[in-house]
Write an enzyme that holds these catalytic residues in place. Structure first.
Site, PDB file in Angstrom:
ATOM      1  CG  ASP A  64       7.729   7.767 -41.489  1.00 50.67           C
ATOM      2  OD1 ASP A  64       8.800   7.140 -41.657  1.00 50.67           O
ATOM      3  OD2 ASP A  64       7.079   8.234 -42.433  1.00 50.67           O
ATOM      4  CE1 TYR A  66      10.256  -0.926 -41.778  1.00 45.18           C
ATOM      5  CE2 TYR A  66       8.863  -2.086 -40.212  1.00 45.18           C
ATOM      6  CZ  TYR A  66      10.118  -1.773 -40.696  1.00 45.18           C
ATOM      7  OH  TYR A  66      11.227  -2.311 -40.094  1.00 45.18           O
ATOM      8  CG  PHE A  77      13.319  -0.637 -36.306  1.00 49.98           C
ATOM      9  CD1 PHE A  77      13.972  -0.365 -37.499  1.00 49.98           C
ATOM     10  CD2 PHE A  77      13.532   0.211 -35.228  1.00 49.98           C
ATOM     11  CE1 PHE A  77      14.819   0.731 -37.607  1.00 49.98           C
ATOM     12  CE2 PHE A  77      14.377   1.314 -35.330  1.00 49.98           C
ATOM     13  CZ  PHE A  77      15.018   1.566 -36.523  1.00 49.98           C
ATOM     14  CG  HIS A 186      18.462   4.190 -39.560  1.00 49.41           C
ATOM     15  ND1 HIS A 186      18.029   3.150 -40.353  1.00 49.41           N
ATOM     16  CD2 HIS A 186      17.384   4.629 -38.875  1.00 49.41           C
ATOM     17  CE1 HIS A 186      16.733   2.975 -40.148  1.00 49.41           C
ATOM     18  NE2 HIS A 186      16.309   3.858 -39.263  1.00 49.41           N
TER      19      HIS A 186
END
Length: 227
Positions: A64, A66, A77, A186
């Site tokens: 989701d 930031y 990202f 991740h």
């Protein structure tokens, strides 16, 4: 929410008529009225706006947006040029440096990737300020799953980069033999050392694209003033 355009609009139009999407649209609108929500409404669908369906060559799935002020702008990202680079992106840049020799830039704005065919899609497209995962389960996952299914059906080579468990849970939706699926932990500081570092996903992506007659991605994000 700004409307989708072009092929994405045609491909996802059936979703807009479904009951879950009507409820999602209403819920998100209400949230923007009553709370601080990220990203800005006009940025919600930027992943689709910046990377038209027929130009998608690579898909990066995030979770989701930031949730701190000024960060999210609709690409997973990525942050706006003046915003401090978040820890996960710091690690992405480190792997890019080690894998492809890219210098580490002074900003985290990844629009350059999107304009080359890298769809940077979060599975949830909005979030309450300072509350990670606060819009999980309100319908976004159904919508982005529909987008992933559309991508899976494309009759051309596409690379899917699945980083972390939530992204890897989408693997079962991807069964087109023309596509390349690459998985790694991740890039967050909590898990990057378990195998994200050294995964070489960026060079592997370009090798696959070139093998299929497609232009490789120029992964180098430039410094804001140039190097």
């Amino acid at each position: 929410m700004p409307p989708l355009q072009g092929q994405w609009l045609e491909a996802l139009k059936p979703e807009f008529k479904k009951e879950y999407y009507k409820e999602l649209f209403q819920k998100v609108g209400q949230e923007y009225q009553e709370r601080k929500i990220f990203p800005a409404p006009d940025d919600i669908f930027n992943a689709f706006h910046f990377t038209p369906l027929d130009e998608v060559k690579v898909v990066i799935l995030g979770q989701d947006p930031y949730h701190n002020d000024g960060q999210a702008h609709g690409l997973c990202f990525s942050v706006k040029p003046e915003v401090e680079i978040p820890p996960s992106l710091v690690n992405i840049y480190q792997e890019l440096h080690d894998d492809c020799g890219c210098y580490i830039p002074d900003n985290g704005y990844l629009e350059k990737w999107a304009r080359q065919g890298v769809l940077m899609l979060n599975t949830v497209l909005t979030v309450r300020a300072h509350q990670a995962n606060s819009h999980r389960g309100i319908g976004w996952e159904q919508f982005t799953d529909a987008a992933i299914r559309v991508l899976n059906e494309q009759d051309r080579p596409i690379v899917f980069l699945l980083w972390g468990r939530p992204a890897q849970m989408k693997h079962s939706m991807l069964n087109n033999p023309k596509h390349l699926i690459l998985e790694a932990p991740h890039p967050s500081p909590l898990s990057a050392y378990r195998g994200f570092f050294g995964c070489r996903h960026f060079s592997k992506t370009n090798e696959f694209l070139e093998q299929n007659g497609l232009a490789p991605i120029d992964w180098q994000i430039e410094n804001r003033q140039g190097i």
